[in-house]
Design an enzyme around this catalytic site. Structure first.
Site, PDB file in Angstrom:
ATOM      1  NE  ARG A 162       2.106  -6.111  11.641  1.00 57.09           N
ATOM      2  CZ  ARG A 162       2.319  -6.044  10.327  1.00 57.09           C
ATOM      3  NH1 ARG A 162       3.113  -5.691   9.703  1.00 57.09           N
ATOM      4  NH2 ARG A 162       1.944  -7.335   9.871  1.00 57.09           N
TER       5      ARG A 162
ATOM      6  CB  THR B 128      -0.775  -0.110   1.356  1.00 58.56           C
ATOM      7  OG1 THR B 128      -1.564  -1.377   1.166  1.00 58.56           O
ATOM      8  CG2 THR B 128      -1.956   1.094   1.316  1.00 58.56           C
TER       9      THR B 128
ATOM     10  CD  GLU C 269      -4.296  -8.854  -1.667  1.00 59.28           C
ATOM     11  OE1 GLU C 269      -3.678  -9.358  -2.572  1.00 59.28           O
ATOM     12  OE2 GLU C 269      -5.406  -9.248  -1.275  1.00 59.28           O
TER      13      GLU C 269
ATOM     14  CE  LYS D 277       0.821  -0.062   6.386  1.00 58.43           C
ATOM     15  NZ  LYS D 277       0.450   0.290   5.168  1.00 58.43           N
TER      16      LYS D 277
ATOM     17  CB  CYS E 226      -3.686  -1.981   7.047  1.00 57.96           C
ATOM     18  SG  CYS E 226      -2.431  -3.392   6.439  1.00 57.96           S
TER      19      CYS E 226
ATOM     20  CB  ALA F 286     -20.390  -0.438  18.362  1.00 57.39           C
ATOM     21  N   GLY F 287     -17.427  -1.247  18.850  1.00 59.11           N
ATOM     22  CA  GLY F 287     -16.432  -2.178  19.870  1.00 59.11           C
ATOM     23  C   GLY F 287     -15.325  -1.108  20.114  1.00 59.11           C
TER      24      GLY F 287
ATOM     25  CE  LYS G 285      -5.026  -1.547   1.024  1.00 55.59           C
ATOM     26  NZ  LYS G 285      -5.843  -2.823   1.457  1.00 55.59           N
TER      27      LYS G 285
END
Ligand code: NAD
Ligand code: UGA
Length: 438
Positions: A329, A122, A153, A265, A262, A254-255, A206
């Site tokens: 991450r 990306t 992707e 960033k 990804c 929701a959470g 993307k």
């Protein structure tokens, strides 16, 4: 059938390589990480991804996929060089392109035959042109025919193989229509829509896709927060909205907000690009701010239930940024743990797959063997990742084990009425008036 080299054998590179091999191509996956390649050559997967080991094993046995650290070997016969290296956040939120640059330089140095460079990483809009310039300038003394195609992707971790093999669409962008058509041939057997456009448009598709999905999640989280004040249930609101085919059901859970390698960033990088080009990304800024606040709300809930969190024992269920991956991450769980530790809480945690990664990253975190060990003597439990094994817990046992029976269901997985009737103090996200249940 084609000869394919994949540069960068991480989540995307390994899945891409294994899937193209399974479609009958000859694939060499290369990486600069010797340990990763050694392990792959011993049949050990560097990541947890359902179905991946089986797919890799069967294609190794069939002689269609191999792994190397040697660029020369990897590129020798390649008709296509897929670039799938990382593009992490730089200091100001921009995408760090150092790995893309080094992949481009190596292609220029090692290749002397016609090749199509396909970018799967990306990357900011304009990177395809930049890669093309790097290769052209660097291979001045031995010019070879090459074209750059952008092929973003869209796979999700945890369902990566299915996403690759049954994509909603394949996007290809290039100034060279023939090159894009050659890449399209690789995907023909998947029988999905293939969109051929220019390089910059493909790169923007993307970012716009990831930013839109993150926006949907932040939107429903904002609605969830309103539901808590107004006495509505966000799960049913999302269901009611989703039946409208213009809206759809996906990405309205929701959470604790979006995490992973990804969305965080990419939203940041898109906002950075916007500012760089003189536009004001006010929606993206709000989307990121709502996401940050979702994690803070957990701490507010716990403070409301327990008072000061200093020396309180808080158990966290789930560490990966979503179920079915060991990737931590930018996982919401880690941010919640960090906030709790700042309040003086003693945090312990369990995850079905991400304990190794968590132990490496958070040396002081107390890791337990199962959810019941996490609950023993705890003042509260937080469900951070909705792994299947957390959906049907023995709640009577949990109640017995906990010092105070407080549950924060950060993924709306549990039955509030049942748990409250068992004596738990239950908090979900956007599930009716919060103050009534303190
Ligand atoms: P990753 O960190 O898992 O893997 C990247 C790999 O590239 C590492 O193994 C690293 O050692 C290797 N590498 C770095 N420089 C190299 C070089 N010069 N030559 C060879 N190998 C090199 O990253 P990832 O999650 O697979 O992401 C790769 C790209 O794909 C990123 O741009 C990401 O945004 C994008 N993407 C990721 C996902 C996902 O689900 N993880 C999905 C879609 C797109
Ligand atoms: C995401 C996109 O879905 C992929 O299409 C894209 O290829 C990928 O990013 C990428 O560019 O790397 P991924 O990060 O693997 O995939 O996982 P998602 O399923 O999108 O979940 C991302 C985050 O959003 C997770 O933390 C998840 O818990 C959260 N989420 C997702 C919600 O909070 N609510 C939802 O309704 C859906």
């Amino acid at each position: 059938m084609s000869n394919i080299c994949v540069i960068g054998t991480g989540y995307v590179g390994l899945v891409t390589g294994a899937c193209f091999a399974d479609l009958g191509n000859t694939v060499i996956c290369m990486d600069v990480d010797h340990d990763r390649i050694d392990k792959l050559n011993q049949g050990i997967m560097p990541i947890y991804e359902p179905g991946l080991k089986q797919l890799v094993d069967q294609n190794v046995r069939g002689g269609r996929i191999s792994f190397t650290c040697d660029y020369c070997e990897a590129l020798k016969n390649a008709e296509f060089a897929f670039v799938a290296v990382g593009t992490p956040s730089g200091v100001d939120g921009e995408a760090d392109l150092q790995y893309v640059r080094s992949a481009a330089e190596v292609i220029a140095d090692e290749v002397d035959h016609p090749i199509i460079v396909v970018n799967k990483s990306t990357v900011p809009v304009g990177t395809g042109d930049w890669v093309s310039d790097i290769i052209t300038r660097r291979c001045n003394d031995k010019p070879f025919a090459f074209s750059v195609v952008s092929n973003p992707e869209f796979l999700r971790e945890g369902s990566a193989i299915n996403d690759f093999m049954c994509p909603d669409r394949v996007v290809l962008g290039s100034l060279d229509h023939d090159a894009a058509s050659s890449v399209a041939q690789l995907y023909l057997s998947l029988r999905c829509p293939i969109i051929i456009t220019d390089l910059r448009t493909a790169e923007m598709i993307k970012y716009a896709s990831n930013a839109f999905l993150a926006t949907r999640i932040s939107f429903i989280n904002e609605i969830a927060n309103m539901c808590e004040e107004m006495g509505a249930d966000v799960s049913e609101v999302a269901l009611g909205m989703g039946y409208d085919h213009r809206i759809g059901h996906d990405f309205l859970d929701a959470g604790l907000g979006w995490g992973g390698s990804c969305f965080p960033k990419d939203v940041k990088a898109l906002a950075h690009m916007a500012v760089l080009h003189g536009t004001h990304p006010q929606l993206l800024q709000a989307v990121m701010e709502i996401n940050r606040n979702q994690r803070r709300r957990v701490v507010l809930r716990l403070r409301r239930a327990l008072g000061s969190l200093n020396e309180k024992v808080i158990g966290v269920l789930g560490l990966s940024f979503k179920p079915n991956t060991d990737d931590i991450r930018e996982a919401p769980a880690l941010e919640v743990i960090h906030l709790l530790e700042n309040e003086g809480a003693i945090v312990r945690a369990y995850d079905p797959q991400a304990m190794g990664a968590a132990a490496r990253m958070m040396k002081r975190l107390d890791l337990c063997e199962n959810p019941y060990e996490v609950a023993r003597g705890a003042d509260a439990l937080v469900l951070a990742t909705e792994w299947n094994e957390f959906k049907q817990l023995d709640f009577a046992r949990l109640h017995e084990l906990m010092r105070t029976p407080v549950l924060v269901d950060g993924r709306n997985q549990w039955d509030p009425d049942k748990l409250r009737s068992m004596g738990f103090t239950y908090f979900g996200v956007g599930r009716g008036l919060v103050n009534n249940h303190d």
